[in-house]
Design a protein around this motif. Structure first.
Motif, short mmCIF file in Angstrom:
data_model
loop_
_atom_site.label_atom_id
_atom_site.label_comp_id
_atom_site.label_asym_id
_atom_site.label_seq_id
_atom_site.Cartn_x
_atom_site.Cartn_y
_atom_site.Cartn_z
N ALA A 171 -0.72 -23.63 -33.51
CA ALA A 171 -0.19 -23.47 -34.62
C ALA A 171 -1.37 -23.77 -35.98
O ALA A 171 -1.34 -23.25 -37.10
CB ALA A 171 0.87 -24.51 -35.17
N LYS A 172 -2.79 -24.55 -35.46
CA LYS A 172 -3.52 -24.79 -36.26
C LYS A 172 -4.65 -23.51 -35.97
O LYS A 172 -5.65 -23.74 -37.16
CB LYS A 172 -4.08 -26.25 -35.46
CG LYS A 172 -3.63 -27.22 -35.41
CD LYS A 172 -4.25 -28.42 -35.03
CE LYS A 172 -3.34 -29.57 -35.08
NZ LYS A 172 -4.14 -30.89 -34.14
N ASN A 352 -7.69 -29.60 -29.16
CA ASN A 352 -7.43 -30.53 -30.63
C ASN A 352 -8.78 -30.66 -31.08
O ASN A 352 -9.81 -31.06 -30.59
CB ASN A 352 -6.78 -31.83 -30.12
CG ASN A 352 -6.48 -32.88 -31.16
OD1 ASN A 352 -7.14 -33.63 -31.61
ND2 ASN A 352 -5.24 -32.46 -31.57
N GLU A 353 -8.82 -31.06 -32.48
CA GLU A 353 -10.08 -31.19 -33.23
C GLU A 353 -10.64 -32.39 -32.80
O GLU A 353 -11.81 -32.82 -32.94
CB GLU A 353 -10.13 -31.16 -34.61
CG GLU A 353 -9.13 -31.95 -35.33
CD GLU A 353 -7.26 -31.47 -35.32
OE1 GLU A 353 -6.69 -31.99 -36.21
OE2 GLU A 353 -7.18 -30.70 -34.36
N GLY A 355 -10.28 -33.87 -29.84
CA GLY A 355 -10.50 -33.95 -28.62
C GLY A 355 -11.40 -33.15 -28.03
O GLY A 355 -12.43 -33.22 -28.04
N GLY A 356 -11.19 -32.20 -27.24
CA GLY A 356 -12.15 -31.30 -26.28
C GLY A 356 -12.78 -30.31 -27.51
O GLY A 356 -13.64 -30.02 -26.86
N GLN A 357 -12.29 -30.04 -28.53
CA GLN A 357 -13.16 -29.28 -29.24
C GLN A 357 -14.55 -29.91 -29.70
O GLN A 357 -15.43 -29.38 -29.94
CB GLN A 357 -12.40 -28.72 -30.74
CG GLN A 357 -11.23 -28.18 -30.55
CD GLN A 357 -11.57 -26.73 -30.26
OE1 GLN A 357 -12.21 -25.78 -31.04
NE2 GLN A 357 -11.30 -26.17 -28.78
N ILE A 358 -14.77 -31.25 -29.63
CA ILE A 358 -15.70 -32.01 -29.59
C ILE A 358 -16.90 -31.93 -28.80
O ILE A 358 -17.94 -31.87 -28.93
CB ILE A 358 -15.47 -33.65 -30.06
CG1 ILE A 358 -14.72 -33.88 -31.29
CG2 ILE A 358 -16.87 -34.47 -29.95
CD1 ILE A 358 -14.13 -35.38 -31.33
N ARG A 367 -21.31 -24.55 -28.08
CA ARG A 367 -20.57 -23.49 -28.13
C ARG A 367 -19.82 -23.52 -29.71
O ARG A 367 -19.64 -24.48 -30.29
CB ARG A 367 -19.40 -23.57 -27.14
CG ARG A 367 -19.80 -23.42 -25.63
CD ARG A 367 -18.92 -22.73 -25.03
NE ARG A 367 -18.58 -21.35 -25.14
CZ ARG A 367 -17.94 -20.44 -24.23
NH1 ARG A 367 -17.58 -21.02 -23.29
NH2 ARG A 367 -17.78 -19.52 -24.66
N LEU A 368 -19.05 -22.30 -29.99
CA LEU A 368 -18.51 -22.37 -31.24
C LEU A 368 -17.01 -22.63 -31.10
O LEU A 368 -16.28 -22.05 -30.28
CB LEU A 368 -18.47 -21.06 -31.79
CG LEU A 368 -20.04 -20.24 -32.07
CD1 LEU A 368 -20.01 -18.85 -32.48
CD2 LEU A 368 -20.83 -21.47 -32.85
N PRO A 369 -16.64 -23.64 -31.85
CA PRO A 369 -15.19 -24.18 -31.44
C PRO A 369 -14.33 -23.12 -32.25
O PRO A 369 -14.50 -22.22 -33.09
CB PRO A 369 -15.39 -25.56 -32.46
CG PRO A 369 -16.38 -25.78 -32.56
CD PRO A 369 -17.41 -24.73 -32.35
N ILE A 370 -12.88 -22.88 -31.63
CA ILE A 370 -12.00 -22.06 -32.12
C ILE A 370 -11.08 -22.76 -33.23
O ILE A 370 -10.61 -22.03 -33.99
CB ILE A 370 -11.28 -21.57 -30.79
CG1 ILE A 370 -10.51 -20.21 -31.12
CG2 ILE A 370 -9.95 -22.68 -30.59
CD1 ILE A 370 -9.89 -19.46 -30.04
N ASN A 371 -11.15 -23.95 -33.13
CA ASN A 371 -10.30 -24.68 -34.16
C ASN A 371 -10.89 -25.07 -35.39
O ASN A 371 -12.05 -25.90 -35.37
CB ASN A 371 -9.42 -26.17 -33.40
CG ASN A 371 -8.65 -26.98 -34.37
OD1 ASN A 371 -8.58 -26.62 -35.59
ND2 ASN A 371 -7.83 -27.72 -33.80
#
Length: 520
Positions: A171-172, A352-353, A355-358, A367-371
């Motif tokens: 949803a984010k 999650n921003e 969590g793993g997006q870090i 890498r380019l985060p999706i969130n």
């Protein structure tokens, strides 16, 4: 003391002595330790060699029937195309997270399996009761393939209420980035995979090496096949690509070229790029060669380019304007997962921003985060370069990429490239070098040069094993033969041999024609 009393006393004493000895020597059996779940064995793929890895031990019947006791903790199994750095950073961050503690996840085993082996590997593991939990990284084509084979578990909260944690993270996300969908909705209306990061495709140049050899900076894919980059051949290769059977990112690049230029012209462009190139076993090897200065330019996914820029200021990542695409690089829960709740928790953590997006922000990953919320976090605010890179990717523009077509032809495209441009490379490159040298030395005219280039890049003719008729490698043929190449070892081996031999014969014919023209 009478004789009977003495005998009785001696008997009691003997019993006491024997009992003491027995108690001293006897050790009760120790309870056995529960066995650790083992990694699924790797199946063979028709006509493909196996990676250099030791085959893991298969668990016993009891192990496959039972989950580890709660005190032991859960081990997640993740099949992946991500490199070791991403695996290591993810393992450390996740296992130290509150999510891992909440779900009693004590270990992650990453399975870095070649893309063409994923379907059999996943099915083989599930059939043995060793279902893999998560698939992560490798691009939409690979995930669409395994989804079409029914290997992905849809995000259905009616069936798996624990999957709601994934939907909360989805949803984010924006629904699209630069025209690319960030998640796939199947015909059942359920989400099947979700992008965990954003990818673009281009090439990374080393400006110092370009300057050293007075080479132009490439701006388009076709520039990599220019005679300008052949002047140092065969002694020095200044362009680098990766074997598509070993690199999903280079597979995607070659497919982009075919869709950007059209099938016929695209294969001509690919042939000349291969003729100029040193072919590496993996895309990270290409990146590292550009960073070291072994190459002037190499085909790379975006985050390899950003890493090169971080490690060597002489490096620059270039997206061919109007000739590339943006991908959401997927993650998904797999059918047969031994721990679907834990698998869902891991997927949600990756998205999650906090969590793993870090993970993507690590200076060795880039890498380019999706969130998009990641750039509002303290860690995200320290990487304005990645925020700008994401904005540049969104604004670069690109081609409308047909994912359905890709899923239909990809096996044949990879195998044909391997046979004609990798296996026959030792004949292709020397002939191309001789051709360019003869042209630069004015031993052949412009018209003769173009005639020989056309001969070099013309499609080969071969016998179709299905019909026995002579044919060429058209789009329709690629679509028809792809499933056969993936499932029939005899057809695979025959075509690989025929394609390689026909390509070698074509290149040697060009060489003979050149000699006739020059009188050499």
């Amino acid at each position: 003391m009478n004789k009977k009393t003495t005998v009785l006393a001696l008997a009691v004493l003997a019993i006491l002595i024997v009992s003491a000895i027995f108690i001293t020597l006897y050790k009760p059996p120790q309870p056995s330790q529960p066995s650790q779940p083992s990694q699924p064995s790797q199946p063979s793929q028709p006509g493909q060699s196996q990676p250099n890895q030791t085959a893991p031990t298969q668990p016993t019947t009891n192990q496959t029937q039972q989950q580890p006791p709660p005190s032991q903790g859960i081990t997640l199994y993740v099949i992946t195309r991500h490199e070791q750095t991403i695996q290591d950073v993810t393992r450390t961050m996740f296992l130290n997270s509150d999510v891992a503690k909440k779900y009693n996840i004590q270990n992650i085993v990453f399975l870095p399996i070649n893309a063409e082996q994923w379907p059999d590997y996943i099915k083989n593991a599930a059939q043995k009761g060793q279902g893999i939990d998560v698939a992560w990284g490798g691009g939409p084509t690979l995930f669409n393939l395994i989804d079409d084979l029914g290997l992905i578990e849809p995000i259905d909260v009616d069936k798996h209420p624990e999957f709601k944690v994934i939907l909360d993270e989805v949803a984010k996300l924006p629904k699209t980035i630069a025209g690319a969908e960030t998640y796939k909705v199947g015909s059942d209306g359920k989400i099947h995979w979700i992008g965990a990061s954003v990818s673009s495709f281009g090439f990374t140049v080393n400006k110092d090496i370009l300057a050293r050899y007075k080479l132009p900076t490439p701006l388009r894919w076709s520039d990599l096949g220019s005679p300008s980059y052949a002047v140092t051949l065969p002694a020095l290769q200044v362009v680098g690509i990766a074997d598509p059977t070993m690199s999903t990112s280079n597979t995607r690049i070659f497919e982009i070229i075919l869709q950007a230029y059209g099938w016929d012209k695209g294969w001509r462009v690919l042939t000349l790029i291969a003729a100029n190139s040193k072919i590496y076993s993996g895309s990270s090897d290409v990146r590292d060669a550009v960073i070291r200065g072994d190459l002037a330019v190499g085909t790379t996914i975006d985050f390899y380019g950003y890493t090169a820029q971080q490690q060597n200021p002489s490096c620059l990542y270039i997206i061919p304007k109007g000739e590339s695409i943006v991908n959401a690089d997927p993650i998904a829960v797999l059918k047969g997962s031994r721990n679907p709740a834990a698998a869902a928790a891991f997927v949600a953590w990756v998205l999650n921003e906090n969590g793993g997006q870090i993970v993507w922000l690590d200076p060795n990953i880039n890498r380019l985060p999706i969130n998009p919320r990641i750039f509002d976090t303290p860690q995200g605010k320290q990487r304005p370069d990645l925020k700008k890179a994401l904005d540049d990717v969104i604004n670069a523009g690109g081609i409308p990429f047909n994912e359905t077509l890709s899923s239909l032809w990809v096996t044949a495209v990879v195998d044909y490239f391997k046979a004609t441009l990798v296996n026959a490379h030792d004949d292709l490159q020397p002939v191309w070098a001789q051709l360019v040298k003869a042209y630069n030395d004015k031993k052949i005219t412009d018209a003769q040069f173009q005639q020989l280039v056309n001969m070099l890049t013309d499609p080969i003719t071969f016998t179709d094993p299905l019909t026995g008729q002579q044919t060429t490698f058209t789009i329709d043929y690629a679509i028809k033969i792809s499933p056969k190449l993936a499932s029939d070892p005899a057809i695979y081996q025959r075509l690989m041999n025929d394609w390689t031999n026909a390509a070698r014969a074509k290149y040697l014919k060009v060489q003979a024609t050149l000699k006739q023209m020059t009188g050499g």
